[in-house]
Structure formats: structure tokens, C-alpha cells
Design a protein around this motif. Structure first.
Motif, PDB file in Angstrom:
ATOM      1  N   ALA A  79       0.860  -1.180   0.000  1.00 38.57           N
ATOM      2  CA  ALA A  79       0.000   0.000   0.000  1.00 38.57           C
ATOM      3  C   ALA A  79       0.892   1.225   0.000  1.00 38.57           C
ATOM      4  O   ALA A  79       2.012   1.186   0.515  1.00 38.57           O
ATOM      5  N   ARG A  80       0.398   2.280  -0.574  1.00 37.80           N
ATOM      6  CA  ARG A  80       1.184   3.504  -0.626  1.00 37.80           C
ATOM      7  C   ARG A  80       0.255   4.671  -0.376  1.00 37.80           C
ATOM      8  O   ARG A  80      -0.710   4.821  -1.098  1.00 37.80           O
ATOM      9  N   PRO A  81       0.400   5.504   0.646  1.00 39.23           N
ATOM     10  CA  PRO A  81       1.433   5.363   1.676  1.00 39.23           C
ATOM     11  C   PRO A  81       1.116   4.214   2.640  1.00 39.23           C
ATOM     12  O   PRO A  81       0.033   3.664   2.586  1.00 39.23           O
ATOM     13  N   GLY A  82       2.069   3.897   3.475  1.00 35.19           N
ATOM     14  CA  GLY A  82       1.859   2.857   4.479  1.00 35.19           C
ATOM     15  C   GLY A  82       2.754   1.652   4.307  1.00 35.19           C
ATOM     16  O   GLY A  82       2.800   0.779   5.164  1.00 35.19           O
ATOM     17  N   LYS A  83       3.500   1.624   3.172  1.00 32.59           N
ATOM     18  CA  LYS A  83       4.304   0.443   2.846  1.00 32.59           C
ATOM     19  C   LYS A  83       5.246  -0.008   3.954  1.00 32.59           C
ATOM     20  O   LYS A  83       5.210  -1.177   4.342  1.00 32.59           O
ATOM     21  N   PRO A  84       6.105   0.881   4.490  1.00 35.40           N
ATOM     22  CA  PRO A  84       7.098   0.373   5.441  1.00 35.40           C
ATOM     23  C   PRO A  84       6.520   0.152   6.833  1.00 35.40           C
ATOM     24  O   PRO A  84       6.839   0.870   7.765  1.00 35.40           O
ATOM     25  N   THR A  85       5.668  -0.852   6.946  1.00 33.09           N
ATOM     26  CA  THR A  85       5.063  -1.195   8.233  1.00 33.09           C
ATOM     27  C   THR A  85       5.598  -2.558   8.657  1.00 33.09           C
ATOM     28  O   THR A  85       5.758  -3.438   7.817  1.00 33.09           O
ATOM     29  N   GLU A 121     -16.555   6.334   5.317  1.00 33.99           N
ATOM     30  CA  GLU A 121     -17.619   6.591   4.352  1.00 33.99           C
ATOM     31  C   GLU A 121     -17.092   6.358   2.943  1.00 33.99           C
ATOM     32  O   GLU A 121     -15.930   6.599   2.654  1.00 33.99           O
ATOM     33  N   ARG A 122     -17.984   5.884   2.077  1.00 31.67           N
ATOM     34  CA  ARG A 122     -17.597   5.630   0.700  1.00 31.67           C
ATOM     35  C   ARG A 122     -18.328   6.607  -0.201  1.00 31.67           C
ATOM     36  O   ARG A 122     -19.458   6.988   0.072  1.00 31.67           O
ATOM     37  N   LEU A 123     -17.689   6.955  -1.281  1.00 38.12           N
ATOM     38  CA  LEU A 123     -18.304   7.865  -2.231  1.00 38.12           C
ATOM     39  C   LEU A 123     -17.832   7.451  -3.615  1.00 38.12           C
ATOM     40  O   LEU A 123     -16.634   7.321  -3.848  1.00 38.12           O
ATOM     41  N   ALA A 124     -18.783   7.207  -4.519  1.00 36.60           N
ATOM     42  CA  ALA A 124     -18.403   6.880  -5.893  1.00 36.60           C
ATOM     43  C   ALA A 124     -18.257   8.186  -6.658  1.00 36.60           C
ATOM     44  O   ALA A 124     -19.136   9.042  -6.598  1.00 36.60           O
ATOM     45  N   ALA A 125     -17.140   8.349  -7.328  1.00 36.11           N
ATOM     46  CA  ALA A 125     -16.923   9.600  -8.060  1.00 36.11           C
ATOM     47  C   ALA A 125     -16.218   9.298  -9.369  1.00 36.11           C
ATOM     48  O   ALA A 125     -15.645   8.215  -9.566  1.00 36.11           O
ATOM     49  N   GLU A 126     -16.283  10.251 -10.274  1.00 36.07           N
ATOM     50  CA  GLU A 126     -15.629  10.111 -11.567  1.00 36.07           C
ATOM     51  C   GLU A 126     -14.299  10.852 -11.473  1.00 36.07           C
ATOM     52  O   GLU A 126     -14.255  11.985 -10.971  1.00 36.07           O
ATOM     53  N   LEU A 127     -13.229  10.244 -11.947  1.00 39.79           N
ATOM     54  CA  LEU A 127     -11.924  10.905 -11.827  1.00 39.79           C
ATOM     55  C   LEU A 127     -11.802  12.031 -12.842  1.00 39.79           C
ATOM     56  O   LEU A 127     -12.199  11.885 -14.001  1.00 39.79           O
ATOM     57  N   GLY A 128     -11.252  13.140 -12.385  1.00 37.31           N
ATOM     58  CA  GLY A 128     -11.063  14.296 -13.268  1.00 37.31           C
ATOM     59  C   GLY A 128      -9.848  14.127 -14.168  1.00 37.31           C
ATOM     60  O   GLY A 128      -9.755  14.710 -15.244  1.00 37.31           O
ATOM     61  N   ARG A 129      -8.894  13.322 -13.708  1.00 37.33           N
ATOM     62  CA  ARG A 129      -7.753  13.020 -14.575  1.00 37.33           C
ATOM     63  C   ARG A 129      -7.290  11.595 -14.276  1.00 37.33           C
ATOM     64  O   ARG A 129      -7.651  11.013 -13.254  1.00 37.33           O
ATOM     65  N   ARG A 130      -6.483  11.079 -15.176  1.00 38.80           N
ATOM     66  CA  ARG A 130      -6.013   9.699 -15.014  1.00 38.80           C
ATOM     67  C   ARG A 130      -5.121   9.595 -13.785  1.00 38.80           C
ATOM     68  O   ARG A 130      -4.291  10.463 -13.534  1.00 38.80           O
ATOM     69  N   VAL A 131      -5.291   8.539 -13.041  1.00 39.95           N
ATOM     70  CA  VAL A 131      -4.409   8.260 -11.916  1.00 39.95           C
ATOM     71  C   VAL A 131      -3.758   6.910 -12.196  1.00 39.95           C
ATOM     72  O   VAL A 131      -4.437   5.917 -12.388  1.00 39.95           O
ATOM     73  N   VAL A 132      -2.447   6.934 -12.292  1.00 40.02           N
ATOM     74  CA  VAL A 132      -1.711   5.715 -12.639  1.00 40.02           C
ATOM     75  C   VAL A 132      -1.049   5.185 -11.378  1.00 40.02           C
ATOM     76  O   VAL A 132      -0.493   5.949 -10.603  1.00 40.02           O
ATOM     77  N   SER A 133      -1.134   3.891 -11.152  1.00 37.67           N
ATOM     78  CA  SER A 133      -0.404   3.364  -9.999  1.00 37.67           C
ATOM     79  C   SER A 133       0.279   2.058 -10.356  1.00 37.67           C
ATOM     80  O   SER A 133      -0.051   1.395 -11.333  1.00 37.67           O
ATOM     81  N   GLU A 134       1.243   1.730  -9.535  1.00 41.57           N
ATOM     82  CA  GLU A 134       2.072   0.557  -9.768  1.00 41.57           C
ATOM     83  C   GLU A 134       1.242  -0.724  -9.653  1.00 41.57           C
ATOM     84  O   GLU A 134       0.321  -0.796  -8.851  1.00 41.57           O
ATOM     85  N   MET A 135       1.583  -1.731 -10.405  1.00 40.94           N
ATOM     86  CA  MET A 135       0.918  -3.028 -10.317  1.00 40.94           C
ATOM     87  C   MET A 135       1.091  -3.587  -8.906  1.00 40.94           C
ATOM     88  O   MET A 135       2.181  -3.522  -8.344  1.00 40.94           O
ATOM     89  N   GLY A 136       0.031  -4.137  -8.365  1.00 45.33           N
ATOM     90  CA  GLY A 136       0.144  -4.853  -7.091  1.00 45.33           C
ATOM     91  C   GLY A 136       0.248  -3.968  -5.870  1.00 45.33           C
ATOM     92  O   GLY A 136       0.476  -4.445  -4.771  1.00 45.33           O
ATOM     93  N   VAL A 137       0.107  -2.662  -6.067  1.00 44.48           N
ATOM     94  CA  VAL A 137       0.181  -1.764  -4.919  1.00 44.48           C
ATOM     95  C   VAL A 137      -1.144  -1.025  -4.785  1.00 44.48           C
ATOM     96  O   VAL A 137      -1.665  -0.493  -5.760  1.00 44.48           O
ATOM     97  N   GLU A 138      -1.694  -1.028  -3.594  1.00 46.67           N
ATOM     98  CA  GLU A 138      -2.922  -0.278  -3.353  1.00 46.67           C
ATOM     99  C   GLU A 138      -2.499   1.151  -3.044  1.00 46.67           C
ATOM    100  O   GLU A 138      -1.772   1.399  -2.089  1.00 46.67           O
ATOM    101  N   GLU A 139      -2.936   2.053  -3.911  1.00 45.86           N
ATOM    102  CA  GLU A 139      -2.473   3.415  -3.724  1.00 45.86           C
ATOM    103  C   GLU A 139      -3.585   4.273  -3.126  1.00 45.86           C
ATOM    104  O   GLU A 139      -4.734   4.182  -3.548  1.00 45.86           O
ATOM    105  N   HIS A 140      -3.241   5.074  -2.132  1.00 44.20           N
ATOM    106  CA  HIS A 140      -4.211   5.966  -1.494  1.00 44.20           C
ATOM    107  C   HIS A 140      -3.887   7.379  -1.921  1.00 44.20           C
ATOM    108  O   HIS A 140      -2.802   7.877  -1.638  1.00 44.20           O
ATOM    109  N   VAL A 141      -4.809   7.984  -2.636  1.00 42.70           N
ATOM    110  CA  VAL A 141      -4.568   9.296  -3.226  1.00 42.70           C
ATOM    111  C   VAL A 141      -5.565  10.287  -2.635  1.00 42.70           C
ATOM    112  O   VAL A 141      -6.752  10.012  -2.533  1.00 42.70           O
TER     113      VAL A 141
END
Lengths: 350, 350
Positions: A270-276, A320-340
Motif C-alpha cells: 500500500a502507498r502510503p503505508g508500505k514500510p510497516t 464513508e464511501r463515495l463513488a466519483a468520476e476521476l477528473g484526470r487519469r491516476v496511474v499506480s504501480e501493479m500490485g500496490v494499493e495506492e491511497h490518493v
């Protein structure tokens, strides 16, 4: 050479692994009911006494024997003699044994001789609070694992429960570590970093129902960190080391955990949070949190909060969860859960 | 003869009247930032220092002058000499003055002679945390009237703010009154009622941000209640008398308020909650709450909570609303707002 991350385990898997191997003890303590706000019951509490404990007047007025009032009407007002046929009562007064109803003061005309004149009969048991109307002795007041709210305290006290068995708050020892760290109030020099993480971690732990204790700052020194970790495990139910959880030259958290207990995993996908680092020290659950604030707090929420919730028998609050449409592309590494971090808006109906 | 209710004023009107005439003082106190969780700021807090206060390495690795690395590639690996051309740094270390970039340890091959071999150039300022990246000195950290959350404490400490001006919790004195009242733990006799209301009222007040103080039980005696009320008004910011707010023979709350201050209204057009007295005692807001628990707590929420929220600069939380269809007719008196407990279900799609 430097050790690389041992693992890169998905967050939910890491969490399952940690929870399955590390638990906080459930201890019971007895506290005064009027000081138990927000605490979690360790077992169901039952009323020891009924409330009210006697037949009570529910209105200010007069207590009467209902039978004696039958027939009273506008056309045939009835006069009751004081003491013999009625007794003045205020709300909460015990009903005299010979009486079975109360007539409200607004419905009575008192005559100069002391007689009470009424224009309608009383129905048996009107305006009378029977024994146990609020609480009956033996009745369940609150179940186990119930977080006590203000009104619960009232119900417990009404039922004669003046002390209540609650779950002890798990004691969490926070070890701030890093040669660069200084207490927040001290003068700063280049290379010194104020330890503000400890205050934030302690505040979250308090909010979640734990009892945080922050130890002194430990420099990046294997022996000192080992000693601090051993002492923390002896004192508390859970040890948090912040930081030194990465794989740098002076990151001793994983090594200390390995020496004094077990490293379950080092590195979360996960990013951030990886070095746990998740594991145990002397049999107590231990977490090595990243140094970067946002990483540290996310990691705390992911891995420490469920332990506390579990210990206190509480379901873990979901974000809380919210479904939204992204305003721009967000690219993340394979196999990593990214928190933006995002800004959410409502644009053109979307 | 007994006094009847002076008023039968709609709840929202009663509330407006009370709020317009009675306010809690806003006092400012300074507390340590790490103990300020949940407190409300009295004014905006600005960073005293930048965080970081120096150019810092954002990764473990080597600090370099970016210029020196231009041209490095897979085909043309570049070797940097220790000390002269690179300096080993850990995350958070100050950047040496001659350097302007950091290369991550994972991207370096250390050669036996100590040289660091790289396969790609460094971009100037890569992996460097500039001065003030998190917090810039002078920047607003939290506005006034902001309830401090865990992360706010971190931002304040990072900005060098180790003490924070917060609004003092208003001090509320609770006077339990009634000859029938006994402390909850004492043995009960017919006619005695345990004073559990005080614990519930105190718990709500704490939750809402006030500091409750419960005085000793005062019997239904005009002189004693007058003395207790005068002492409470001298000690606290707001006085709550519970109960004796009705119009019974021994209900002295309104009378004491009249003698020591002003009765704004006595009697609210709501059920439960009707026998409420709102006014002042020696210039301090004062509330006479009904004795029945649900009445007392509703009245507390209607009339005391807005004063506390106002004093702490907080919007008053609204209760959740739910539109539902009634399962049976509910009849209520003209001109009275009736509060009825319901069970809500979802039956046949409705």
C-alpha cells in the motif's frame, strides 16, 4: 548490505494475518456507574432494584380509593373528606395503602372546610406509577459489549446498579525512535525533527478507546531500542515503535522485533503505508509504524484500530464511501494499493 | 392557592427567547497542544516555524549535485566518489549545502572502493523536502472555533505551536432538589427516589463540551434552595435546578429564580418537557428542568445544548429526520408539540 523488504503483502491480507496472530487481552474492571460514560460493558447488567420501588403518585393532587368516587359528575359533584377520604400527594409520593388512584390538582375544587370537590370519578390506578414501571428488578438494562451513553447511566442507577463491570482500556506504549527526533517544544537545528507523531498517535488511540502512554525518545541505537521495546512489552498490552520501520541503515524496528519476538510481516502493498512492520514482542502485539505522518496514521488505522475494536467488542467503524468520476487519469504501480488524496466536487451534474 | 403555569410558549419560541436573553461567557485558556484533543480553538493558530526547517532528504540514499549526474544511463554507468561527489543520507537528514538531489538507495550499486554507481541521472531537487514543505512559518494551521482532531495536534506541533488558545468549557452547576431524593447508592424506602438524573445530565453536558459539577441534594425547602442557587450562580456559568420546576406545592424553582434573578418563562408547549423554567439567577442563565427523566433530557437538549454550542462557536448538531407513515392515529392536544416514541419499520414497501 541493506535488507530489502521481506514482504509486499496486500493490506487486507496483512491485516487478517496480524489479527489472527495478535490479540489484545480482555480485562474486566469495576467502575462507578456515574463515571462510566463511554466505557464498554464487560457483561450484561441487570436491575438489582425496581424503580419505582413502591406505588407512587404520578401527579400532584389527591390520593383516593377509586370506588368512593364512582358517580361523581358535573350534575352530582362529590365531596371527599380530608384524611379519611383523600390524602394530598405530590408527584413521587408513595400512595397510601388504602388508596388506588390519584386525581390531578387541576380537577379539584378545595372547599373552605377542607373537602375536595370533584366532578368526575377516578378510574382505578389512574395517575399511579406501579412498582417497576421504569425498571423491574432482574430486568436486563444493558447487554455486554455496550458502549454506555448518558441515558444508560440513568437506567443503571435507577435499577440500583451503582458499579458496573467494564472492559479495561488496552494500554498501548508508544516508542518514538530516531536520532533526529526532539521533543516538540525544543529549539530546532538542521537535521532535528520535532516528534509530533507521538501526540497524533496518542490522540487517535484515545479516541478509539485505548490508553496511550508515550515513552521517551529513543535514538537509532540497537541496544537502546531493544531495551525500550522489552520494557514497553512488559508494561503495556501493545507496543508501537515509530519509526525505523523501513529498511534503512538505521531502521532497527524489524530487527528488534525479530530478536524479542516475531516479525509476521515487513512491508505492506500500500502507498502510503508500505514500510510497516507487524509482529510481536515478548508475546505482545507490536507494530512498527512508518515515520511519514500520513503513512503512520493510515497504518495505525489499518492495523491497530481493529485490535482495539476487537478487544472492546465493538464493530470497527467503516470509512464513508463515495463513488466519483476521476477528473484526470491516476496511474499506480501493479500490485500496490495506492491511497490518493482528492478534492471532490459536483460538476455539470456529475 | 397554587400558581398555574405562567406560559405555554411553543418550544422554538421559548428557545429563541432564552438564547436572546441568556448567554454563556466565552473565556479563553491556554493549554498544551498535546493535551488539546477535542478542545475548540479560541482564535486562528499560525505556524511559528517551518517544517521541515531545512532542506531534507526525503529518502534513504545518497545526496548529490544533480548536474554531476547528467548523462548517466544503462549504457554509461556513472561512478561517484564518496564524500567528494556524494554523501550517504537517511530520510530526514539535512541535505549537505553543496547538494541539490537525493538518489534512492535502491537505485545505487555500491562498488568495493566505496564509489556509488548509478544508471540514471538525478533531476535537481528530486527526493528533497524543501523548507516548509509540510508547514510554512506564518501559515494558518487551524481557524478559530475549530474542534481539534488528532491530525490537527500534529500540524500544530510541526509548526512549532506547543500551546494553543482554546475556549474554556462552560461550568454548569447541577442542583438536584427534592425531599424524596437520595444518592443512588443509598438504601431505598417507600417515597425515596434515587437521584439518577444528575448523572445523566452531567454525562450529556460532558459530551457537549461543558464541565458539569453536581452539588449535594437540596430538600424541598425555599431557604435551602435559595442558598444553593445563589452559591451555584456565584460558582458556575449556568445553573440547572432539577426538579421542582412544575407548579406543585413544593416546587420552588420558579420562585427562587424570580427572587434571585428573572423568570423568562415557565411552561413550554411541549409534551414531555412542559414544566420547564427558563431564566437567570444573579445574571447567570438558569434552567429549571422537569423531574421526569425523558422530560428533563429533552428540555436539556432543547435549551441548554444551544447555549453550550453557541459558547463554543459550534453549529448545533441536528437530530436525524425520517419521514414515515403512521401505523395508527396519534391524537394530540391543540397547541402542544407532542413527542411520541415510535418503532420504525419497513412494511410492504412502506
Amino acid at each position: 548490505m541493506q535488507k530489502v523488504y521481506l514482504n509486499n503483502i496486500p493490506r487486507h491480507e496483512a491485516r487478517r494475518l496480524f489479527i489472527s496472530r495478535a490479540a489484545l487481552p480482555r480485562r474486566v474492571e469495576t467502575v462507578a456507574t456515574d463515571g462510566a460514560l463511554g466505557r464498554v460493558t464487560a457483561k450484561a447488567a441487570f436491575a438489582r432494584l425496581s424503580m419505582p420501588g413502591y406505588q407512587a403518585a404520578a401527579m400532584d393532587g389527591i390520593a383516593v380509593r377509586a370506588e368512593r368516587t364512582f358517580g361523581a359528575s358535573d350534575q352530582a359533584p362529590l365531596q371527599l373528606a380530608p384524611e379519611e377520604e383523600y390524602r394530598a400527594v405530590d408527584t413521587g409520593d408513595p400512595l397510601p395503602p388504602e388508596c388506588d388512584a390519584v386525581i390531578k390538582v387541576e380537577e379539584i375544587q378545595f372547599l373552605p372546610g377542607g373537602e375536595a370537590e370533584i366532578l368526575a370519578p377516578a378510574v382505578p390506578w389512574q395517575h399511579v406509577r406501579p412498582v417497576g414501571e421504569d425498571v423491574v428488578a432482574g430486568e436486563l438494562i444493558v447487554p455486554a459489549y455496550h458502549r454506555l451513553r448518558p441515558a444508560d447511566l440513568g437506567a443503571l442507577l435507577a435499577g440500583g446498579v451503582t458499579e458496573v463491570a467494564v472492559l479495561a482500556r488496552p494500554k498501548v506504549i508508544i516508542i518514538p525512535t530516531g536520532t533526529e527526533l526532539i521533543p516538540p517544544g525544543e529549539p530546532r537545528r538542521p537535521g532535528s525533527i520535532p516528534d509530533f507523531n507521538s501526540a497524533v498517535i496518542a490522540a487517535y488511540l484515545s479516541e478509539w478507546g485505548a490508553e496511550p502512554v508515550t515513552g521517551g525518545i529513543v535514538p537509532d541505537n540497537l541496544e537502546r531500542l531493544r531495551a525500550a521495546a522489552a520494557a514497553a512489552a512488559a508494561e503495556g498490552d501493545l507496543v508501537i515503535i515509530n519509526a525505523g520501520s523501513s529498511a534503512g541503515r538505521e531502521d532497527y524496528t524489524a530487527r528488534v522485533m525479530e530478536e524479542l519476538g516475531e516479525v509476521l510481516l515487513h512491508g505492506v502493498a500500500a502507498r502510503p503505508g508500505k514500510p510497516t512492520v507487524l509482529g510481536t514482542i515478548a508475546g505482545k502485539p507490536a507494530v512498527g509504524l512508518p515515520g511519514y505522518p500520513v503513512s503512520a496514521y493510515l497504518s495505525l488505522e489499518w492495523f491497530v484500530r481493529p485490535l482495539i475494536s476487537g478487544c472492546l467488542g465493538q464493530p470497527e467503524p467503516e470509512r464513508e464511501r463515495l463513488a466519483a468520476e476521476l477528473g484526470r487519469r491516476v496511474v499506480s504501480e501493479m500490485g500496490v494499493e495506492e491511497h490518493v488524496r482528492m478534492t471532490v466536487g459536483f460538476v455539470g451534474g456529475r
